[in-house]
Design a protein around this motif. Structure first.
Motif, PDB file in Angstrom:
ATOM      1  N   LEU A 102       9.024   0.403  11.800  1.00 48.58           N
ATOM      2  CA  LEU A 102       8.707   1.454  10.831  1.00 48.58           C
ATOM      3  C   LEU A 102       8.551   0.853   9.434  1.00 48.58           C
ATOM      4  N   ARG A 103       9.455  -0.004   9.042  1.00 47.49           N
ATOM      5  CA  ARG A 103       9.382  -0.628   7.712  1.00 47.49           C
ATOM      6  C   ARG A 103       8.130  -1.495   7.566  1.00 47.49           C
ATOM      7  N   LYS A 104       7.786  -2.219   8.614  1.00 48.47           N
ATOM      8  CA  LYS A 104       6.568  -3.041   8.579  1.00 48.47           C
ATOM      9  C   LYS A 104       5.325  -2.165   8.385  1.00 48.47           C
ATOM     10  N   GLU A 105       5.279  -1.079   9.113  1.00 48.93           N
ATOM     11  CA  GLU A 105       4.130  -0.172   9.001  1.00 48.93           C
ATOM     12  C   GLU A 105       4.096   0.508   7.634  1.00 48.93           C
ATOM     13  N   GLN A 106       5.260   0.868   7.106  1.00 44.60           N
ATOM     14  CA  GLN A 106       5.311   1.464   5.776  1.00 44.60           C
ATOM     15  C   GLN A 106       4.831   0.467   4.719  1.00 44.60           C
ATOM     16  N   THR A 107       5.201  -0.791   4.894  1.00 43.93           N
ATOM     17  CA  THR A 107       4.744  -1.837   3.971  1.00 43.93           C
ATOM     18  C   THR A 107       3.237  -1.986   4.057  1.00 43.93           C
ATOM     19  N   LYS A 108       2.721  -2.010   5.274  1.00 37.04           N
ATOM     20  CA  LYS A 108       1.270  -2.128   5.465  1.00 37.04           C
ATOM     21  C   LYS A 108       0.561  -0.929   4.828  1.00 37.04           C
ATOM     22  N   LEU A 109       1.134   0.250   4.971  1.00 40.30           N
ATOM     23  CA  LEU A 109       0.546   1.452   4.379  1.00 40.30           C
ATOM     24  C   LEU A 109       0.511   1.335   2.855  1.00 40.30           C
ATOM     25  N   LYS A 110       1.596   0.876   2.269  1.00 44.08           N
ATOM     26  CA  LYS A 110       1.631   0.699   0.806  1.00 44.08           C
ATOM     27  C   LYS A 110       0.605  -0.338   0.356  1.00 44.08           C
ATOM     28  N   LEU A 111       0.460  -1.410   1.117  1.00 49.84           N
ATOM     29  CA  LEU A 111      -0.523  -2.438   0.779  1.00 49.84           C
ATOM     30  C   LEU A 111      -1.946  -1.871   0.834  1.00 49.84           C
ATOM     31  N   MET A 112      -2.223  -1.076   1.852  1.00 49.55           N
ATOM     32  CA  MET A 112      -3.555  -0.491   1.971  1.00 49.55           C
ATOM     33  C   MET A 112      -3.807   0.536   0.863  1.00 49.55           C
ATOM     34  N   GLN A 113      -2.786   1.287   0.483  1.00 54.88           N
ATOM     35  CA  GLN A 113      -2.936   2.228  -0.627  1.00 54.88           C
ATOM     36  C   GLN A 113      -3.179   1.469  -1.931  1.00 54.88           C
ATOM     37  N   SER A 114      -2.522   0.338  -2.094  1.00 58.55           N
ATOM     38  CA  SER A 114      -2.761  -0.511  -3.269  1.00 58.55           C
ATOM     39  C   SER A 114      -4.188  -1.046  -3.254  1.00 58.55           C
ATOM     40  N   GLU A 115      -4.665  -1.365  -2.066  1.00 59.26           N
ATOM     41  CA  GLU A 115      -6.036  -1.866  -1.922  1.00 59.26           C
ATOM     42  C   GLU A 115      -7.043  -0.813  -2.378  1.00 59.26           C
ATOM     43  N   LEU A 116      -6.731   0.445  -2.146  1.00 64.38           N
ATOM     44  CA  LEU A 116      -7.605   1.530  -2.606  1.00 64.38           C
ATOM     45  C   LEU A 116      -7.639   1.558  -4.137  1.00 64.38           C
ATOM     46  N   ASN A 117      -6.505   1.311  -4.775  1.00 63.70           N
ATOM     47  CA  ASN A 117      -6.464   1.240  -6.240  1.00 63.70           C
ATOM     48  C   ASN A 117      -7.270   0.042  -6.748  1.00 63.70           C
ATOM     49  N   VAL A 118      -7.151  -1.085  -6.072  1.00 65.90           N
ATOM     50  CA  VAL A 118      -7.933  -2.271  -6.436  1.00 65.90           C
ATOM     51  C   VAL A 118      -9.421  -1.947  -6.328  1.00 65.90           C
ATOM     52  N   GLU A 119      -9.778  -1.273  -5.273  1.00 64.90           N
ATOM     53  CA  GLU A 119     -11.177  -0.910  -5.056  1.00 64.90           C
ATOM     54  C   GLU A 119     -11.701  -0.054  -6.203  1.00 64.90           C
ATOM     55  N   GLU A 120     -10.902   0.859  -6.666  1.00 67.99           N
ATOM     56  CA  GLU A 120     -11.308   1.716  -7.785  1.00 67.99           C
ATOM     57  C   GLU A 120     -11.567   0.885  -9.042  1.00 67.99           C
ATOM     58  N   VAL A 121     -10.699  -0.067  -9.321  1.00 63.24           N
ATOM     59  CA  VAL A 121     -10.867  -0.939 -10.491  1.00 63.24           C
ATOM     60  C   VAL A 121     -12.132  -1.784 -10.355  1.00 63.24           C
ATOM     61  N   VAL A 122     -12.340  -2.367  -9.180  1.00 63.78           N
ATOM     62  CA  VAL A 122     -13.525  -3.193  -8.931  1.00 63.78           C
ATOM     63  C   VAL A 122     -14.790  -2.360  -9.116  1.00 63.78           C
ATOM     64  N   ASN A 123     -14.795  -1.166  -8.555  1.00 64.68           N
ATOM     65  CA  ASN A 123     -15.963  -0.293  -8.663  1.00 64.68           C
ATOM     66  C   ASN A 123     -16.240   0.086 -10.117  1.00 64.68           C
ATOM     67  N   ASP A 124     -15.216   0.474 -10.838  1.00 67.97           N
ATOM     68  CA  ASP A 124     -15.393   0.864 -12.245  1.00 67.97           C
ATOM     69  C   ASP A 124     -15.972  -0.285 -13.058  1.00 67.97           C
ATOM     70  N   ARG A 125     -15.441  -1.471 -12.841  1.00 65.43           N
ATOM     71  CA  ARG A 125     -15.919  -2.638 -13.583  1.00 65.43           C
ATOM     72  C   ARG A 125     -17.397  -2.896 -13.283  1.00 65.43           C
ATOM     73  N   SER A 126     -17.759  -2.815 -12.016  1.00 63.55           N
ATOM     74  CA  SER A 126     -19.150  -3.072 -11.637  1.00 63.55           C
ATOM     75  C   SER A 126     -20.096  -2.049 -12.249  1.00 63.55           C
ATOM     76  N   TRP A 127     -19.710  -0.781 -12.214  1.00 66.50           N
ATOM     77  CA  TRP A 127     -20.585   0.253 -12.783  1.00 66.50           C
ATOM     78  C   TRP A 127     -20.719   0.091 -14.292  1.00 66.50           C
ATOM     79  N   LYS A 128     -19.637  -0.286 -14.962  1.00 63.76           N
ATOM     80  CA  LYS A 128     -19.715  -0.501 -16.414  1.00 63.76           C
ATOM     81  C   LYS A 128     -20.662  -1.646 -16.741  1.00 63.76           C
ATOM     82  N   VAL A 129     -20.550  -2.738 -15.997  1.00 66.27           N
ATOM     83  CA  VAL A 129     -21.429  -3.888 -16.221  1.00 66.27           C
ATOM     84  C   VAL A 129     -22.875  -3.499 -15.928  1.00 66.27           C
TER      85      VAL A 129
END
Length: 144
Positions: A102-129
Motif C-alpha cells: 500500500l505504501r509503495k503504491e501511495q508513493t507511486k501515486l504521489k510521484l505521478m501526481q507530481s509528474e502532472l504538476n511538472v507537465e503543467e510547468v513544461v507546457n506553460d513554459r513552451s506556450w510562453k516561448v
C-alpha cells in the motif's frame, strides 16, 4: 512475489518517466524548433509562415495532450490499486506485506501526481516561448 511486484511497479514508473522525458523533447527544444521551422526573411516567399507555425502549434498541442493522457491514465490506475489495497488493509490490519505494498503504491501515486504538476510547468513554459517568439513573425499562436 511481493519484491517482484514492487520492483515491477517501480520499473513501470521509471519507464513512464523515461517515456515522458523523450516525449518532452519538443518542449525542451522549442526555441530550436521555432528557429528551424519559421522561415527567415529570404525564404518567407517560399514557405508560408502561418502554416508552418500552425503545424508547430499542432505538434506541441498533440505532444501535450498525449503526455497528459498517459499521466492521468497512470494516476487513475494507481488510484484504483491504492483504493483496493486500502480496502484489503482494513480487513487484514496485521498484514505487514500488504501495508508495504500500500505504501509503495501511495508513493507511486504521489510521484505521478507530481509528474502532472511538472507537465503543467513544461507546457506553460513552451506556450510562453512559442507565443513570444512567433508574435514577432505574425504567426498566429494557439490556432484552433
Amino acid at each position: 512475489a511481493f519484491l517482484r511486484d514492487t520492483t515491477k511497479c517501480l520499473s513501470l514508473y521509471f519507464l513512464i518517466q523515461e517515456l515522458l522525458r523523450v516525449m518532452r523533447t519538443i518542449d525542451d527544444r522549442i526555441v530550436h524548433e521555432i528557429n528551424t521551422t519559421i522561415p527567415t526573411a529570404s525564404f518567407v516567399g517560399k514557405v508560408d509562415p502561418g502554416q508552418t507555425c500552425k503545424e508547430l502549434y499542432q505538434s506541441l498541442m498533440d505532444a501535450h495532450t498525449n503526455r497528459e493522457r498517459i499521466i492521468k491514465n497512470c494516476i487513475s490506475q494507481t488510484s484504483a490499486v491504492v483504493k483496493t489495497l486500502k480496502e484489503e488493509r482494513e480487513k487484514a490490519q496485521d498484514d505487514v506485506a500488504l501495508l508495504k505494498q500500500l505504501r509503495k503504491e501511495q508513493t507511486k501515486l504521489k510521484l505521478m501526481q507530481s509528474e502532472l504538476n511538472v507537465e503543467e510547468v513544461v507546457n506553460d513554459r513552451s506556450w510562453k516561448v512559442l507565443n513570444h517568439l512567433t508574435v514577432v513573425m505574425f504567426c498566429p499562436s494557439r490556432l484552433a
